[in-house]
Write an enzyme that holds these catalytic residues in place. Structure first.
Site, PDB file in Angstrom:
ATOM      1  CB  CYS A  24      -0.937  -0.034   1.201  1.00 40.56           C
ATOM      2  SG  CYS A  24      -2.035   1.467   1.727  1.00 40.56           S
TER       3      CYS A  24
ATOM      4  CB  CYS B 256       1.031   1.716   5.103  1.00 39.17           C
ATOM      5  SG  CYS B 256      -1.266   1.083   5.171  1.00 39.17           S
TER       6      CYS B 256
ATOM      7  CG  HIS C 184      -4.379  -1.021   4.981  1.00 38.37           C
ATOM      8  ND1 HIS C 184      -3.664  -0.211   4.050  1.00 38.37           N
ATOM      9  CD2 HIS C 184      -5.048  -2.111   4.074  1.00 38.37           C
ATOM     10  CE1 HIS C 184      -4.518  -0.961   2.670  1.00 38.37           C
ATOM     11  NE2 HIS C 184      -5.016  -1.948   3.183  1.00 38.37           N
TER      12      HIS C 184
ATOM     13  CG  HIS D  85      -4.211   3.674   3.725  1.00 40.61           C
ATOM     14  ND1 HIS D  85      -3.560   2.670   4.515  1.00 40.61           N
ATOM     15  CD2 HIS D  85      -4.703   4.625   4.268  1.00 40.61           C
ATOM     16  CE1 HIS D  85      -3.267   3.707   5.189  1.00 40.61           C
ATOM     17  NE2 HIS D  85      -3.674   4.648   5.470  1.00 40.61           N
TER      18      HIS D  85
ATOM     19  CG  HIS E 289      -7.449   7.033  -0.165  1.00 45.09           C
ATOM     20  ND1 HIS E 289      -7.801   6.096   0.016  1.00 45.09           N
ATOM     21  CD2 HIS E 289      -7.009   8.440  -1.573  1.00 45.09           C
ATOM     22  CE1 HIS E 289      -7.630   5.656  -1.841  1.00 45.09           C
ATOM     23  NE2 HIS E 289      -7.497   7.084  -2.225  1.00 45.09           N
TER      24      HIS E 289
ATOM     25  CD  GLN F 223      -8.206  11.224  -5.549  1.00 49.13           C
ATOM     26  OE1 GLN F 223      -7.880  11.562  -6.552  1.00 49.13           O
ATOM     27  NE2 GLN F 223      -9.887  10.258  -5.547  1.00 49.13           N
TER      28      GLN F 223
HETATM   29 ZN   LIG Z   1      -2.334   1.120   3.573  1.00 51.10          ZN
END
Ligand SMILES: [Zn+2]
Length: 356
Positions: free
Chosen positions: A70, A73, A132, A183, A185, A187
């Site tokens: 990933c 991470c 994660h 993961h 996240h 934008q």
């Molecule tokens: Zn990750």
């Protein structure tokens, strides 16, 4: 909060947002990275008066890598990710495969009636947590507050970049929505134009003869109550009366502000428990992690700032267990939505799953 700016091996900016003032952010990116791709090109569609970003280089981007590879991470002794440090609270960095950037190529006449210009602007990735397998719905209130500080910081900073007209923080969640990394996240897109949906909403707000259109929508929903999903002293979450999506929730602060940077500390703190409870209610609906898009609607940088009203539009394409709503003929071809779920019923279902 401590904010540390560093740079990755290919020159992209990376910013750590830390709760602790003594966080050590001296780690260096030791990877050998290819030079950054040039920005996409923007082509104007004279029939819809919309800009379309054409980004050929994005086809090569990372797609659902295994967990131990990933890129979001933290790095470790044996592996270098996008984040050089071995831990982090919240981190923001420039997207390696951006739709918009300051790295221009050359753009010529393409014929037709389409004007072409470089896709100037910026695209950033926001890692909500270093864990994660977590999700936004499971973040602590303190962690959400830190994410909001990062969003506010980036909104103010990106609004100052020459040519940027609108800043859009968002999260795509779930493989069904087309995410390419698991993961947690989001934008941020800093667009070199005002987006079509914002133009529509501000056009309606400017023609409205009452007070502020968004404020009146919020007041009417609070008064009706049938579609309110959750609220506290400073925020209300409701299903809009004319929802387009099976499960759609709009979250408004009670005070009209243009963007995230204008929220008070109290408003940021009050957002966290409300929003994460709505996300958990979404996940509880069918007992599966709901795919969703969560979109912050902010005022454009240069106009309509008194008309606009910061709010979040959250929606899922899942309409039942095992059933997704796809944008088919009417929606995709004509922009004409047909929703199979009654908004009042969607609100009732969500409200009954709010944990307190
Ligand atoms: Zn990750």
């Amino acid at each position: 909060m401590k904010r540390t700016i560093t740079h990755l091996a290919d020159g992209r900016e990376l910013i750590y947002f830390d709760r602790r003032d003594d966080a050590d952010r001296s780690a260096i990116d030791r990877r050998a990275l290819d030079p950054r791709p040039v920005a996409s090109e923007l082509r104007y569609d004279p029939l819809t008066e919309e800009w379309i970003a054409i980004a050929g280089h994005r086809q090569t981007r990372t797609f659902l890598p295994p967990t131990d590879e990933c890129p979001l991470c933290p790095s470790s002794d044996t592996r270098a990710s996008e984040i050089p440090s071995y831990d982090y609270d919240v981190v923001v960095f420039e997207n390696r495969f951006p739709s918009f950037s300051g790295n221009f190529g050359t753009y010529g006449d393409v014929g037709g009636l389409s004007e072409v210009r470089p896709g100037m602007g910026r695209c950033e990735v926001v890692c909500f947590t270093s864990e994660h397998s977590s999700s936004f719905s499971r973040l602590s209130n303190a962690q959400v507050a830190l994410v909001m500080e990062a969003w506010a910081d980036r909104t103010a900073e990106l609004s100052g970049i020459e040519g940027v007209e609108q800043v859009f923080p968002f999260e795509n969640r779930g493989e069904e929505i087309g995410i390419t990394l698991a993961h947690p996240h989001g934008q941020i897109y800093a667009y070199p134009y005002v987006t079509p949906r914002t133009k529509l909403q501000l056009g309606a707000a400017s023609r409205y003869t009452g007070g502020n259109l968004f404020a009146d929508v919020l007041a009417a929903e609070r008064s009706a109550g049938t579609r309110v999903v959750a609220s506290n002293e400073l925020w209300t979450a409701f299903v809009p009366a004319a929802a387009r999506w099976p499960f759609e929730v709009h979250v408004y602060p009670h005070r009209q502000v243009p963007d995230l940077a204008a929220l008070s500390e109290e408003e940021r703190a009050a957002f966290a428990p409300l929003y994460t409870s709505v996300l958990r209610a979404l996940d509880a609906l069918f007992g599966v992690a709901m795919p969703y898009i969560s979109a912050w609607h902010q005022a454009p940088v240069r106009y309509g700032r008194d008309l606009a009203y910061l709010h979040l539009e959250l929606f899922s394409i899942r309409r039942a267990p095992g059933k997704l709503k796809f944008l088919a003929g009417s929606e995709s071809a004509m922009g004409a939505f047909v929703n199979d779920v009654l908004p009042e019923e969607a609100a009732r279902m969500l409200r009954s799953r709010i944990d307190h």
